[in-house]
Write an enzyme that holds these catalytic residues in place. Structure first.
Site, PDB file in Angstrom:
ATOM      1  N   GLY B 132       0.817  -1.221   0.000  1.00 44.59           N
ATOM      2  CA  GLY B 132       0.000   0.000   0.000  1.00 44.59           C
ATOM      3  C   GLY B 132       0.842   1.258   0.000  1.00 44.59           C
ATOM      4  O   GLY B 132       0.975   1.935   1.023  1.00 44.59           O
ATOM      5  N   SER B 134       1.141   3.532  -3.302  1.00 46.66           N
ATOM      6  CA  SER B 134       0.604   4.565  -4.197  1.00 46.66           C
ATOM      7  C   SER B 134      -0.774   5.030  -3.765  1.00 46.66           C
ATOM      8  O   SER B 134      -1.570   4.257  -3.224  1.00 46.66           O
ATOM      9  CB  SER B 134       0.500   4.026  -5.622  1.00 46.66           C
ATOM     10  OG  SER B 134       1.741   3.555  -6.050  1.00 46.66           O
ATOM     11  N   GLU B 251      13.078  -4.352  -3.630  1.00 47.64           N
ATOM     12  CA  GLU B 251      12.260  -4.528  -4.833  1.00 47.64           C
ATOM     13  C   GLU B 251      13.118  -4.450  -6.083  1.00 47.64           C
ATOM     14  O   GLU B 251      12.933  -5.172  -7.036  1.00 47.64           O
ATOM     15  CB  GLU B 251      11.175  -3.442  -4.880  1.00 47.64           C
ATOM     16  CG  GLU B 251      10.261  -3.556  -6.087  1.00 47.64           C
ATOM     17  CD  GLU B 251       9.031  -2.667  -5.982  1.00 47.64           C
ATOM     18  OE1 GLU B 251       9.032  -1.742  -5.150  1.00 47.64           O
ATOM     19  OE2 GLU B 251       8.081  -2.910  -6.734  1.00 47.64           O
ATOM     20  N   ASN B 376       9.796   4.768 -16.242  1.00 45.40           N
ATOM     21  CA  ASN B 376      11.045   4.968 -16.983  1.00 45.40           C
ATOM     22  C   ASN B 376      11.574   6.394 -16.807  1.00 45.40           C
ATOM     23  O   ASN B 376      12.785   6.597 -16.729  1.00 45.40           O
ATOM     24  CB  ASN B 376      10.824   4.678 -18.478  1.00 45.40           C
ATOM     25  CG  ASN B 376      10.967   3.197 -18.780  1.00 45.40           C
ATOM     26  OD1 ASN B 376      10.943   2.371 -17.865  1.00 45.40           O
ATOM     27  ND2 ASN B 376      11.124   2.864 -20.042  1.00 45.40           N
TER      28      ASN B 376
HETATM   29  C1  FAD Z   1       0.390  -2.979 -12.943  1.00 43.64           C
HETATM   30  C2  FAD Z   1       0.669  -2.075 -11.839  1.00 43.64           C
HETATM   31  C3  FAD Z   1       0.772  -2.578 -10.555  1.00 43.64           C
HETATM   32  C4  FAD Z   1       1.031  -1.727  -9.499  1.00 43.64           C
HETATM   33  N1  FAD Z   1       1.070  -2.252  -8.243  1.00 43.64           N
HETATM   34  C5  FAD Z   1       1.239  -1.416  -7.181  1.00 43.64           C
HETATM   35  C6  FAD Z   1       1.175  -1.914  -5.866  1.00 43.64           C
HETATM   36  O1  FAD Z   1       0.993  -3.113  -5.646  1.00 43.64           O
HETATM   37  N2  FAD Z   1       1.308  -1.064  -4.844  1.00 43.64           N
HETATM   38  C7  FAD Z   1       1.532   0.260  -5.041  1.00 43.64           C
HETATM   39  O2  FAD Z   1       1.693   0.984  -4.075  1.00 43.64           O
HETATM   40  N3  FAD Z   1       1.589   0.791  -6.294  1.00 43.64           N
HETATM   41  C8  FAD Z   1       1.420  -0.026  -7.356  1.00 43.64           C
HETATM   42  N4  FAD Z   1       1.455   0.483  -8.635  1.00 43.64           N
HETATM   43  C9  FAD Z   1       1.585   1.925  -8.805  1.00 43.64           C
HETATM   44  C10 FAD Z   1       2.852   2.397  -9.463  1.00 43.64           C
HETATM   45  O3  FAD Z   1       3.920   2.336  -8.566  1.00 43.64           O
HETATM   46  C11 FAD Z   1       2.582   3.814  -9.978  1.00 43.64           C
HETATM   47  O4  FAD Z   1       1.685   3.700 -11.041  1.00 43.64           O
HETATM   48  C12 FAD Z   1       3.821   4.503 -10.444  1.00 43.64           C
HETATM   49  O5  FAD Z   1       4.670   4.812  -9.359  1.00 43.64           O
HETATM   50  C13 FAD Z   1       3.509   5.775 -11.221  1.00 43.64           C
HETATM   51  O6  FAD Z   1       2.635   6.600 -10.553  1.00 43.64           O
HETATM   52  P1  FAD Z   1       1.315   7.164 -11.269  1.00 43.64           P
HETATM   53  O7  FAD Z   1       0.605   6.011 -11.848  1.00 43.64           O
HETATM   54  O8  FAD Z   1       0.594   8.013 -10.304  1.00 43.64           O
HETATM   55  O9  FAD Z   1       1.827   8.041 -12.459  1.00 43.64           O
HETATM   56  P2  FAD Z   1       2.340   9.556 -12.401  1.00 43.64           P
HETATM   57  O10 FAD Z   1       3.336   9.720 -11.332  1.00 43.64           O
HETATM   58  O11 FAD Z   1       1.185  10.478 -12.416  1.00 43.64           O
HETATM   59  O12 FAD Z   1       3.076   9.647 -13.783  1.00 43.64           O
HETATM   60  C14 FAD Z   1       2.431   9.948 -15.028  1.00 43.64           C
HETATM   61  C15 FAD Z   1       3.507  10.232 -16.067  1.00 43.64           C
HETATM   62  O13 FAD Z   1       4.272  11.354 -15.631  1.00 43.64           O
HETATM   63  C16 FAD Z   1       5.634  11.040 -15.562  1.00 43.64           C
HETATM   64  N5  FAD Z   1       6.258  11.765 -14.464  1.00 43.64           N
HETATM   65  C17 FAD Z   1       5.846  11.859 -13.182  1.00 43.64           C
HETATM   66  N6  FAD Z   1       6.739  12.537 -12.455  1.00 43.64           N
HETATM   67  C18 FAD Z   1       7.738  12.899 -13.288  1.00 43.64           C
HETATM   68  C19 FAD Z   1       8.965  13.593 -13.135  1.00 43.64           C
HETATM   69  N7  FAD Z   1       9.376  14.077 -11.966  1.00 43.64           N
HETATM   70  N8  FAD Z   1       9.749  13.737 -14.219  1.00 43.64           N
HETATM   71  C20 FAD Z   1       9.363  13.249 -15.417  1.00 43.64           C
HETATM   72  N9  FAD Z   1       8.235  12.589 -15.627  1.00 43.64           N
HETATM   73  C21 FAD Z   1       7.431  12.401 -14.576  1.00 43.64           C
HETATM   74  C22 FAD Z   1       5.662   9.543 -15.342  1.00 43.64           C
HETATM   75  O14 FAD Z   1       6.875   8.977 -15.776  1.00 43.64           O
HETATM   76  C23 FAD Z   1       4.503   9.077 -16.194  1.00 43.64           C
HETATM   77  O15 FAD Z   1       4.914   8.968 -17.527  1.00 43.64           O
HETATM   78  C24 FAD Z   1       1.199  -0.351  -9.726  1.00 43.64           C
HETATM   79  C25 FAD Z   1       1.114   0.156 -11.018  1.00 43.64           C
HETATM   80  C26 FAD Z   1       0.848  -0.687 -12.066  1.00 43.64           C
HETATM   81  C27 FAD Z   1       0.759  -0.108 -13.434  1.00 43.64           C
END
Ligand code: FAD
Lengths: 388, 396
Positions: B132, B134, B251, B376
C-alpha cells in the site's frame, strides 16, 4: 561466478587509463592523426617496448606476459576512451590473435616474439567492396613447389601501410565461399607486395590497400593446412571483433562523460543545461547504453579467453562476439551522436573532441561487420538452425 | 572474471531442478507457466496450493536467513533458484510480495515480535501480502501520501484513514503494508510511518480496477478507521520513509534477477511462431528478433555483473541503476515484437467477451512494466542525478 574484474585486472585497467589520459591528449591525437603513419613512433615504442602492452595476452613461452583476453579488452576500452592513435588493434586484435589461432610453432616463435618487443602486424583479407564473411576473400594462391604464389588486392587493411608483418588470406583459384581459403604470414617488404595509404573519414585510425603481384612464399609462410583456413580465419575475426567491441565501450563512455561535463558547465536560460530534464534523460539513456555495452563486451571477452584456451565455453565465441559487436556498435554511435546534440554548435566544430568520437564510432561500427550484419548472423542461428 | 558457477552452486541447481521435476506435475500441471504480471487472475486456488507445496519442500523464502526459516541461500543460489523455477515453468508466485518485500523489510527493520508474528506465515506459503504505497495523488511522487495514521492511545492502536490505489493482489491478500502520515502537519518524506495491517477488517474496503486486459489484478483500497495494533508500526513514527525506501531497495534488487528465464520462455514462443508462420523469413523481423535476443542475453550479463559487484547486504552499485529501465524497455518491446510476428492473427482473441491469448496479454500488460516500480522517466531522473551527478529536479 565472478563477473567482475579481479584486483589485478582492475589495476591494469586503472594504470593504463591514467597513462593514456596523460599521453593521448587532444593535442597528441590531433598531431598523430594528421600524419600518414597515423601514430607517434616514440609513444608506440614506449607502449610496446617498455610497457609491453602488445605482449599482454601472448603466452610467456613466446616472450609475452601471458595474461588473458579480459585484460586485453580492458586495455582496448581505455584506448577507445582516449582515441589512442596506435597500431594496437591491428597488431594485437588481428595480428596476435591470428598467430595464436593459426600460427605454426615456428611462426609463433618468430612473429609473436617480435610483436612482444614492439614489431607491428596486421591482417588483410577483404577484397574491395566486400563484407567481412568468407566471400570477402578474393585474393588467390596457387601451389608452387612447397610454397605458393599469391595475387590479389585487399582494401580496408588496418594500418596496412605501416605494419611490419602481414597475415593475408587467399583462396585457391576457382574455389568459393568457405572452401579453399589459406592464411599466410609474411614480412611486409616481401617482393611483389605494394601498399598504399587510404585516407579515412576517421583520421584517428589508418587504413591501407595492399596489392599482391606474384608474391612467392615458401612453405614456412603457410599457416595451418592449405585450403582449410576458414574456421581459423572466422575465429580470428571473432576475436578481433570482441576487441573492437571493447574499444567501442570506451568510445561510448567518453562520449557520455564529456557530454555530461559540458552540459554541467554550459548555461542557458539562467541554468546549466544539465538541469533540463530533456538533457538528463538523454544522458541517462546514454549511460544505459554504455553499461549494457560493457556487460556484452566483457562477457564476450571471457568467452574469448575460453575459446583461446580451447575450453567448451569457447564454442559460444561467434555468438558472444556478434552480441557484443551489434550492441556496442549501436551504443557507440548513439552516444557519440547524442553527444554532438548535447554540445550544440560546438559539437559541429573541429575544435571539440566529440566529433572525433562520432567518427570513431562510425569507423568501428563498419569494421568487422556492423550491427545489422551481426544481427543477421544471429538470426541465422536463431531462425534457420545454422550455427552463427 | 569467472563465468562458471561453483560445484556447490551446481549441486544446489541440481537439487532445485530435481525437486521441481518431481513436484511440478500432476494436479499442478495446469498451472505451469501461468500467473505472474498480466495473468494474476488465473488458477488462484491452485497457485495457493502450490505455494504450500513449495513451502513444504523448503523452497519459499530461500534467500532468508536460516533463523527465519529460509535457506540462507547466497545471491548466486537465489538466482539459480529463480532461473530454474522459471525454466521449469513454475507458476507466478502468489507469495512474492511477502517473500521479497515484507520479509526482508521486517528482517532489516522489524521488531522481534513482528518477525515472530509475520515471517512464519509468509514462509509457510499461507499468508499473502500487498503493497500500500501509491495513492491518487502520490504516484511517482510517493512522498506525497495523504493517508493518515492516528494513535488511539486509549485502545493501544493506530487508526488509518485514506486511500491507496493500484494495490496489486489486495483482493487475495491477508495483510497489507501501508505508508501513512503520522504527523498530520508534515510534508513530503518527513512524518511518515510504515504500518502492518490485516486486510480482513471492517475499516478496509477493496475495489478492483479493471485493466486494459479486461482482468483486474490491482485495486483501490479504502481505509476508514482501519485498525493497526500499536506495535505493528515498523520503525518509529516519522521513520516510515526510511523503511519504505529500504524496501524499494529490495524490490529493485535480487528479486528480479531470475526473470530473464521467464522472458526467455516468452521469446522462445515467439521464435516458434516466427518459424512456423514464415515471419522468420522477413528481413526486418529477423533484425528485430535478433535484436531481442541480443537484448535478452545482455540482460543476463547485466544481472551477472550486478550479482558479482553488489555489496554484501544485497545493495547494488550505481551501474545497477540501469537495470529497471533496461529490462522494462526490453520487455515492452518484446510484447510489440510478439504481435508483429503474429501479423494479422495478433488481432484475434481467444474467446469473447475478452479472453486474450498469452501473447496478447504480454503485449498489453508490458506497457505496465515501464510504469510500476518507478516509471522509466523516474528511472532516468535517478540515473542522471545519482549515477551521473546532474542537478536534481526542481520541486513544485
Ligand atoms: C500494474 C501495476 C501494478 C502496481 N502495483 C502497485 C502496488 O501493488 N502497490 C503500489 O503501491 N503501487 C502499485 N502500482 C503503482 C505504481 O507504482 C505507480 O503507477 C507509479 O509509481 C507511477 O505513478 P502514477 O501512476 O501516479 O503516475 P504519475 O506519477 O502520475 O506519472 C504519469 C507520467 O508522468 C511522468 N512523471 C511523473 N513525475 C515525473 C517527473 N518528476 N519527471 C518526469 N516525468 C514524470 C511519469 O513517468 C509518467 O509517464 C502499480 C502500477 C501498475 C501499473
Amino acid at each position: 561466478m565472478e563477473f567482475r574484474f579481479t584486483e589485478e585486472q582492475q589495476m591494469i585497467r586503472d594504470t593504463a587509463g591514467a597513462f593514456l589520459a596523460e599521453v593521448s591528449t587532444a593535442a597528441a591525437v590531433r598531431a598523430a592523426m594528421a600524419t600518414e603513419r597515423g601514430y607517434d613512433e616514440a609513444l608506440w615504442r614506449q607502449i610496446s617496448e617498455e610497457m609491453m602492452w602488445p605482449a599482454l595476452h601472448i603466452p610467456e613461452a613466446y616472450g609475452g606476459l601471458g595474461l588473458g583476453f579480459v585484460e586485453l579488452a580492458a586495455m582496448q576500452e581505455q584506448m577507445g576512451r582516449v582515441l589512442l592513435c596506435a597500431p594496437f588493434l591491428a597488431t594485437v586484435g588481428l595480428g596476435v590473435n591470428a598467430l595464436l589461432v593459426a600460427g605454426t610453432e615456428a611462426q609463433k616463435q618468430q612473429y609473436l616474439a617480435a610483436i612482444a618487443t614492439g614489431s607491428t602486424a596486421t591482417l588483410a583479407f577483404m577484397a574491395p567492396g566486400s563484407r567481412p564473411d568468407a566471400h570477402a576473400v578474393q585474393a588467390t594462391w596457387a601451389a608452387d613447389g612447397d610454397g605458393g604464389v599469391l595475387n590479389g588486392e585487399y582494401r580496408y587493411v588496418l594500418d596496412g601501410h605501416t605494419a611490419e608483418t602481414l597475415i593475408v588470406a587467399a583462396r585457391e583459384a576457382g574455389s568459393d565461399g568457405e572452401e579453399g581459403i589459406s592464411l599466410f604470414v609474411l614480412p611486409a617488404d616481401t617482393a611483389g607486395v605494394s601498399r598504399e595509404w587510404l585516407p579515412t573519414m576517421d583520421q584517428t585510425r589508418k587504413q591501407a590497400s595492399i596489392t599482391l603481384r606474384d608474391v612467392k612464399l615458401g612453405a614456412d609462410a603457410l599457416m595451418g593446412e592449405a585450403g582449410c583456413a576458414w574456421p581459423a580465419l572466422a575465429k580470428i575475426l571473432d576475436l578481433a571483433t570482441v576487441a573492437v567491441a571493447a574499444e567501442q565501450v570506451g568510445v561510448a563512455q567518453q562520449a557520455l562523460d564529456s557530454s555530461v561535463a559540458y552540459t554541467m558547465e554550459r548555461v542557458q536560460f539562467g541554468r546549466t543545461i544539465a538541469s533540463y530534464q530533456a538533457i538528463k534523460h538523454k544522458a541517462a539513456d546514454m549511460m544505459l547504453k554504455v553499461e549494457a555495452a560493457r556487460s556484452a563486451a566483457y562477457y564476450a571477452a571471457c568467452i574469448a579467453d575460453e575459446a583461446l584456451a580451447g575450453n567448451p565455453l569457447g564454442a559460444g565465441l561467434a555468438e558472444a562476439a556478434s552480441i557484443a559487436k551489434a550492441y556496442c556498435s549501436d551504443a557507440a554511435f548513439f552516444n557519440a551522436g547524442c553527444g554532438i546534440q548535447l554540445h550544440g554548435g560546438v559539437g559541429i566544430t573541429a575544435e571539440y573532441d566529440i566529433q572525433l568520437y562520432f567518427k570513431r564510432a562510425k569507423s568501428t561500427e563498419t569494421l568487422l561487420g556492423d550491427a545489422a550484419w551481426h544481427r543477421e548472423r544471429l538470426a541465422r542461428q536463431l531462425l534457420d538452425g545454422e550455427a552463427a | 572474471m569467472k563465468l562458471s558457477f561453483s560445484p556447490a552452486d551446481e549441486q544446489f541447481r541440481e537439487e532445485v531442478t530435481s525437486w521441481l521435476a518431481a513436484n511440478l506435475g500432476g494436479e499442478f500441471e495446469v498451472i505451469r507457466g501461468r500467473g505472474g504480471p498480466g495473468d494474476e487472475h488465473s488458477f488462484v486456488e491452485e497457485r495457493k496450493a502450490w505455494e504450500r507445496k513449495l513451502a513444504e519442500g523448503g523452497w519459499t523464502c530461500v534467500g532468508w536467513p536460516k533463523q527465519y526459516g529460509g535457506r540462507g541461500a547466497s545471491i548466486e543460489q537465489q538466482v539459480i533458484f529463480n532461473e530454474e523455477y522459471a525454466r521449469a515453468g513454475g507458476p507466478g508466485r502468489m507469495g512474492h510480495i511477502g517473500e521479497t518485500l515484507t520479509g526482508p523489510t521486517l528482517i532489516a527493520f522489524g521488531s522481534e515480535a513482528q518477525k515472530e508474528r509475520y515471517l512464519p506465515g509468509i514462509r509457510a506459503g499461507k499468508e499473502f501480502w500487498c503493497q500500500g504505497y501509491s495513492e491518487p495523488s502520490a504516484g511517482s511522487d510517493l512522498a506525497n501520501v495523504k493517508t493518515r495514521a492516528r494513535l488511539d492511545e486509549a485502545n493501544d492502536q493506530w487508526l488509518i484513514n485514506g486511500q491507496k490505489v493500484w494495490t496489486s493482489l489486495a483482493h487475495e491478500s491477508q495483510y497489507v503494508f501501508v505508508i501513512a502520515r503520522t504527523d498530520p502537519d508534515s510534508v513530503a518524506h518527513k512524518g511518515l510511518g510504515f504500518f502492518l495491517l490485516a486486510m480482513d477488517q471492517p475499516g478496509i474496503t477493496v475495489r478492483p480496477i479493471e485493466q486494459l486486459t479486461g482482468t483486474s489484478e490491482f485495486n483501490e483500497v479504502f481505509f476508514d478507521d482501519a485498525v493497526c495494533a500499536a506495535d505493528d508500526i515498523v520503525g518509529a513514527p516519522g521513520e516510515g520513509w526510511k523503511v519504505a525506501m529500504g524496501l524499494l531497495g529490495f524490490e529493485r534488487g535480487v528479486s528480479t534477477l531470475g526473470q530473464q528465464m521467464l522472458f526467455q520462455n516468452e521469446f522462445d514462443e515467439i521464435i516458434r511462431i516466427a518459424k512456423a508462420n514464415g515471419a522468420a523469413r522477413d528481413p526486418a523481423l529477423r533484425q528485430r528478433i535478433a535484436d531481442a535476443h541480443v537484448g535478452l542475453r545482455i540482460l543476463r550479463f547485466n544481472s551477472m555483473r550486478m550479482l558479482s559487484g553488489g555489496g554484501d547486504d544485497g545493495s547494488l552499485q550505481k551501474e545497477a541503476m540501469i537495470y529497471k529501465l533496461y529490462w522494462s524497455t526490453w520487455h515492452r518491446n518484446l510484447g510489440k515484437l510478439a504481435m508483429d510476428v503474429l501479423g494479422a492473427e495478433s488481432e484475434i482473441i481467444a474467446a469473447a467477451p475478452y479472453e486474450l491469448t498469452r501473447l496478447q496479454s504480454l503485449y498489453l500488460f508490458t506497457r505496465a512494466d515501464t510504469i510500476y516500480g518507478g516509471t522509466n522517466q523516474i528511472q532516468r531522473n535517478i540515473i542522471a542525478e545519482r549515477a551521473l551527478g546532474m542537478p536534481r529536479e526542481p520541486r513544485g
